[in-house]
Scaffold this motif. Structure first.
Motif, PDB file in Angstrom:
ATOM      1  N   UNK A  74       0.702  -1.292  -0.006  1.00 55.77           N
ATOM      2  CA  UNK A  74      -0.043  -0.189   0.074  1.00 55.77           C
ATOM      3  C   UNK A  74       1.012   1.211   0.032  1.00 55.77           C
ATOM      4  N   UNK A  75       0.911   1.882  -1.239  1.00 51.78           N
ATOM      5  CA  UNK A  75       1.547   3.112  -1.067  1.00 51.78           C
ATOM      6  C   UNK A  75       0.912   4.499  -0.692  1.00 51.78           C
ATOM      7  N   UNK A  76       1.560   5.262   0.165  1.00 49.82           N
ATOM      8  CA  UNK A  76       0.766   6.195   0.362  1.00 49.82           C
ATOM      9  C   UNK A  76       1.253   7.569  -0.560  1.00 49.82           C
ATOM     10  N   UNK A 127      -0.988  -3.867  -6.524  1.00 48.26           N
ATOM     11  CA  UNK A 127      -1.060  -5.342  -6.914  1.00 48.26           C
ATOM     12  C   UNK A 127      -2.505  -5.692  -7.150  1.00 48.26           C
ATOM     13  N   UNK A 128      -3.436  -4.921  -6.339  1.00 46.75           N
ATOM     14  CA  UNK A 128      -5.057  -5.071  -6.472  1.00 46.75           C
ATOM     15  C   UNK A 128      -5.478  -3.943  -7.393  1.00 46.75           C
ATOM     16  N   UNK A 129      -4.649  -3.310  -7.928  1.00 40.28           N
ATOM     17  CA  UNK A 129      -4.888  -2.037  -9.033  1.00 40.28           C
ATOM     18  C   UNK A 129      -5.903  -1.155  -8.490  1.00 40.28           C
ATOM     19  N   UNK A 130      -6.037  -0.816  -7.226  1.00 44.09           N
ATOM     20  CA  UNK A 130      -7.087  -0.184  -6.724  1.00 44.09           C
ATOM     21  C   UNK A 130      -6.445   1.250  -5.929  1.00 44.09           C
ATOM     22  N   UNK A 131      -7.473   2.300  -5.940  1.00 44.72           N
ATOM     23  CA  UNK A 131      -6.910   3.403  -5.298  1.00 44.72           C
ATOM     24  C   UNK A 131      -7.984   4.054  -4.495  1.00 44.72           C
ATOM     25  N   UNK A 145      -4.482  10.473 -11.653  1.00 46.12           N
ATOM     26  CA  UNK A 145      -5.013   9.885 -13.067  1.00 46.12           C
ATOM     27  C   UNK A 145      -4.086   9.404 -13.748  1.00 46.12           C
ATOM     28  N   UNK A 146      -2.805   9.898 -13.414  1.00 47.30           N
ATOM     29  CA  UNK A 146      -1.607   9.184 -14.055  1.00 47.30           C
ATOM     30  C   UNK A 146      -0.975   8.000 -13.647  1.00 47.30           C
ATOM     31  N   UNK A 147      -1.508   7.372 -12.473  1.00 42.97           N
ATOM     32  CA  UNK A 147      -1.000   6.345 -12.198  1.00 42.97           C
ATOM     33  C   UNK A 147      -1.500   5.053 -13.168  1.00 42.97           C
ATOM     34  N   UNK A 207     -10.705   2.044 -14.901  1.00 42.17           N
ATOM     35  CA  UNK A 207     -10.631   3.530 -14.031  1.00 42.17           C
ATOM     36  C   UNK A 207      -9.632   4.415 -14.891  1.00 42.17           C
ATOM     37  N   UNK A 208      -8.501   3.976 -15.544  1.00 50.15           N
ATOM     38  CA  UNK A 208      -7.757   4.810 -16.108  1.00 50.15           C
ATOM     39  C   UNK A 208      -8.455   5.616 -17.304  1.00 50.15           C
TER      40      UNK A 208
END
Length: 244
Positions: A152-154, A171-175, A210-212, A230-231
């Motif tokens: 989990x990246x902060x 890994x879960x491709x979730x935000x 949005x750029x992730x 989502x992208x």
């Protein structure tokens, strides 16, 4: 409001009229929350935890994306009931602790009627201000959260508040974007969250999220989650035009 909705493996949404809460199952059998709803939401949150098989002491972490009352409102009650540790962005920690006044938003003309309407609803419902709560861990850009299912990246995403954070689970491709990103009732259009202390900075934070690349699902606090694609949804957004 107590209808749990599974968003992804180990992650559920607990929807509220204002400010959804997300529950995350941790590998050790405990749970984490992302935000806590308005004051008075603790019984619904604890009820949701019980439906997942958890007891109050199984709540390990409460991650607050920012200091506004629809996100921090039930944190103190939940800490008292569970002993959970609170994590929040370092720059918002003084507001959450109650040691500094929260800066007011710089409202655009388009935002003011919505803000006034929500404020009136809270007043009519006699929603109290959030009780101060200790922040056990101050989070900074680049930090990672321990004990979650996968990294989990902060991300420090200021503008809505000075210390707003987002959580990215590649890994879960979730935000979890906090209030930098909102959506329409169908989750098909993303917009800049309103009521920002610094609109230009908030737009820049929106664009950073949005750029992730590793994001398919966006768990917003206001609106419907974006469940897939989502992208494309974020890429089509025009945050600089929202609320003008």
């Amino acid at each position: 409001m107590d209808a749990l909705r599974e968003i992804a493996p180990h992650i559920w949404q607990l929807p509220f009229p204002v400010g959804h809460v997300y529950v995350v199952a941790l590998p050790d059998g405990g749970y984490a929350l992302v935000d806590t709803g308005v004051p008075g939401s603790a019984p619904a949150v604890l009820g949701a935890l019980a439906r997942l098989g958890g007891r109050p002491h199984d709540l390990r972490q409460i991650v607050l994306t920012h200091s506004h009352l629809d996100h921090t409102g039930s944190a103190a009650d939940l800490v008292a009931a569970t002993g959970a540790r609170v994590l929040a962005g370092a720059l918002d920690a003084p507001y959450i602790r109650g040691t500094a006044p929260e800066p007011p938003p710089a409202l655009t003309p388009a935002e003011r009627p919505l803000h006034d309407g929500i404020t009136a609803q809270f007043a009519a419902a006699q929603v109290p201000p959030p009780s101060p709560v200790q922040v056990d861990t101050e989070l900074h850009d680049g930090d990672t959260l321990p004990d979650w299912p996968g990294p989990v990246h902060v991300l420090h995403v200021p503008g809505h508040t000075p210390g707003s954070i987002a959580l990215h689970l590649p890994r879960s491709r979730l935000l979890f974007p906090g209030d930098i990103i909102g959506t329409d009732p169908e989750g098909r259009r993303a917009v800049l969250g309103p009521f920002n202390v610094d609109r230009e900075t908030a737009v820049a934070s929106f664009r950073r999220l949005a750029a992730l690349e590793d994001v398919d699902t966006v768990c917003v606090a206001h609106g419907e989650p974006v469940l897939g694609g989502a992208r494309a949804v974020l890429g089509a957004a025009t945050p600089q035009r929202d609320w003008t």
